[in-house]
Design an enzyme around this catalytic site. Structure first.
Site, PDB file in Angstrom:
ATOM      1  N   ASP A 222       0.878  -1.129   0.124  1.00 58.07           N
ATOM      2  CA  ASP A 222      -0.037   0.020   0.261  1.00 58.07           C
ATOM      3  C   ASP A 222       1.014   1.297  -0.016  1.00 58.07           C
ATOM      4  O   ASP A 222       1.856   1.242  -0.439  1.00 58.07           O
ATOM      5  CB  ASP A 222      -0.769  -0.171   1.303  1.00 58.07           C
ATOM      6  CG  ASP A 222      -2.281   0.876   1.108  1.00 58.07           C
ATOM      7  OD1 ASP A 222      -2.092   1.931   0.315  1.00 58.07           O
ATOM      8  OD2 ASP A 222      -3.440   0.223   1.451  1.00 58.07           O
ATOM      9  N   HIS A 245       2.306   1.729  -3.259  1.00 62.54           N
ATOM     10  CA  HIS A 245       1.396   2.878  -3.897  1.00 62.54           C
ATOM     11  C   HIS A 245       1.912   4.429  -3.669  1.00 62.54           C
ATOM     12  O   HIS A 245       1.148   5.337  -4.031  1.00 62.54           O
ATOM     13  CB  HIS A 245       0.112   3.048  -3.125  1.00 62.54           C
ATOM     14  CG  HIS A 245      -0.826   1.551  -3.458  1.00 62.54           C
ATOM     15  ND1 HIS A 245      -2.044   1.273  -3.009  1.00 62.54           N
ATOM     16  CD2 HIS A 245      -0.102   0.396  -4.058  1.00 62.54           C
ATOM     17  CE1 HIS A 245      -2.194   0.198  -3.286  1.00 62.54           C
ATOM     18  NE2 HIS A 245      -1.131  -0.289  -3.944  1.00 62.54           N
TER      19      HIS A 245
END
Ligand SMILES: *[C@@H]1O[C@H](CO)[C@@H](O)[C@H](O)[C@H]1NC(C)=O
Ligand SMILES: *[C@@H]1O[C@H](CO)[C@@H](O)[C@H](O)[C@H]1NC(C)=O
Ligand SMILES: *[C@@H]1O[C@H](CO)[C@@H](O)[C@H](O)[C@H]1NC(C)=O
Ligand SMILES: *[C@@H]1O[C@H](CO)[C@@H](O)[C@H](O)[C@H]1NC(C)=O
Length: 414
Positions: A222, A245
């Site tokens: 993430d 991310h």
């Protein structure tokens, strides 16, 4: 004895408390978890032994060092609570392993620290969240009422403290979470989990002030670093991020209360094979909030899907055709049909000296809110190429006001 001047002995005899209280000149008193019954056999739950060592160290009126030697320590969910009577050093030389028993998964913390001032976490050891056993139990992408898995290292209400020379691998949820912290330095930390592991943010920050992050290497599933409401005066430098991310501000505006993120500086960062580079995202719809005074500078993008992105239309739970999942849970609310609008004001944002490659054609995507457009956005010396043989990269912007300076590849936004 001949090396100790007589007057010091006299002082010690007359004022023994002078030496006893001069904690700055005494070495740390060591509290070795092995002396409190920790087994380091990789299977016995050592958390009670750790807690006993912590409690003695915390009560000691002086500088204390909790020592975890080399070895494999199994720990269930455990929180080390202050306030303590002096400076605390928590030295992790060994490997701490989290449980793999599903009955122990659904708690929000694996290792927590709360209400401690002057804490140093270091030692070169590992926090092994053993996430692979838990990731299949994460249904948060489809269930907004999902039960969270434990965050590996949670700091709540911690002040004037450091995390340095530590490694975290395969966290079940985020690796490190800072909540209500002030003056924390994080450096020489390595965080890793597979690129497809769900919600394994590297460092997640909320309601915290004066945070410095430098020389960190994060590869995870993430955000490498995410900053949500109440994050201010955050300086991030010398970061390698990938996979992951990217570095994100937000999501903002999900709560009904006003949210804010201010004074953020991200410099000298490399993103490699990440979904995003530098990102600001706000929920749509969202309540009036503010993200301001944000600087992203000296950044290299290597095969990044969305290198520069402001997304004010973020609603992963809303379907594209029918913007609805209304619920009281977590105050999340999307509109049924029609246009969704963010009321988060984004202003004073600079993207400076950002170069490299985009793995999608749109290298710059600034999608601001129609009702509160972005203001004072600056693009300075940008040089981003589309990696595939599909022509040059492009920029796509709406509702953005600001200016551009120096090299602009791709151009056309400001
Ligand atoms: C933390 O350090 C500061 C500055 O050295 C000192 O004033 C304060 O008393 C310390 N607090 C604790 C709990 O050691
Ligand atoms: C964090 O680092 C800055 C300098 O980069 C220093 O001024 C500050 O005292 C440090 N804080 C802690 C808690 O170590
Ligand atoms: C930028 O970050 C890298 C990686 O952490 C580091 O090796 C390098 O020294 C930094 N450069 C500057 C100018 O600070
Ligand atoms: C631009 O950023 C790169 C990567 O961090 C750095 O090496 C370079 O020195 C920066 N250029 C300027 C003019 O600051």
């Amino acid at each position: 004895m001949d090396s100790i001047p007589a007057f010091k002995i006299v002082l010690f005899l007359i004022f023994p408390f002078i030496t006893a209280d001069a904690s700055t000149i005494l070495p740390h008193k060591i509290f070795n978890v092995d002396n409190y019954g920790a087994r380091a056999d990789g299977s016995t739950d050592d958390s009670q032994a750790f807690l006993r060592a912590w409690n003695d160290a915390c009560q000691w009126r002086g500088r204390s060092k909790v020592l975890i030697p080399l070895g494999n320590y199994m720990l269930n969910s455990v929180t080390f609570v202050g306030p303590c009577n002096g400076e605390m050093i928590f030295v992790i030389k060994g490997t701490l392993r989290a449980p793999t028993n599903p009955a122990l998964f659904f708690t929000n913390t694996w290792i927590g620290f709360r209400y401690v001032d002057n804490l140093t976490l270091e030692g070169g050891g590992y926090l092994d969240g053993q996430g692979a056993a838990a990731w299949p139990h994460n249904d948060c992408s489809k269930n907004i009422g999902c039960l969270p898995l434990p965050i590996s290292l949670r700091l709540d209400f911690i002040t004037n403290s450091r995390i340095q020379k530590l490694r975290s691998i395969n966290s079940k949820n985020a690796h490190i979470n800072l909540f209500a912290c002030n003056n924390i330095n994080i450096s020489h930390v390595r965080l890793s989990a597979p690129g497809n592991s769900p919600n394994t943010d590297g460092i997640h920050i909320g309601f915290s002030n004066n945070i410095k992050i430098s020389s960190v290497n994060i590869g995870t599933g993430d955000d490498c670093i995410s900053m949500v409401s109440g994050s201010q005066n955050i300086v991030i430098s010398d970061v390698f991020c990938g996979p992951g991310h990217g570095i994100s501000i937000g999501s903002l505006g999900r709560a009904f209360a006003k949210e804010y993120v201010m004074h953020i500086n991200v410099v000298n960062t490399t993103f490699r094979n990440t979904q995003n580079g530098v990102r600001i995202k706000t929920w749509s719809p969202s309540s009036p909030s503010l993200a301001s005074d944000i600087n992203f500078q000296d950044i290299i993008m290597d095969n990044v899907n969305n290198p520069i992105i402001i997304d004010q239309d973020y609603c992963p739970f809303c379907s594209p055709t029918n913007k609805l999942i209304v619920t009281s849970l977590n105050n999340l609310r999307c509109f049924l049909g029609g246009e969704s609008i963010s009321q988060v004001q984004i202003r004073d944002v600079t993207f400076r000296n950002i170069s490299g490659t985009s793995s999608s054609k749109v290298a710059i995507y600034l999608q601001c809110s129609r009702v509160v457009p972005c203001h004072k956005v600056k693009l300075v010396d940008i040089d981003l190429a589309y990696r595939e043989a599909g022509g040059p990269a492009i920029a796509s912007c709406s509702n953005v006001y600001g200016a551009s300076y120096g090299k602009q590849v791709p151009s056309g936004c400001l």
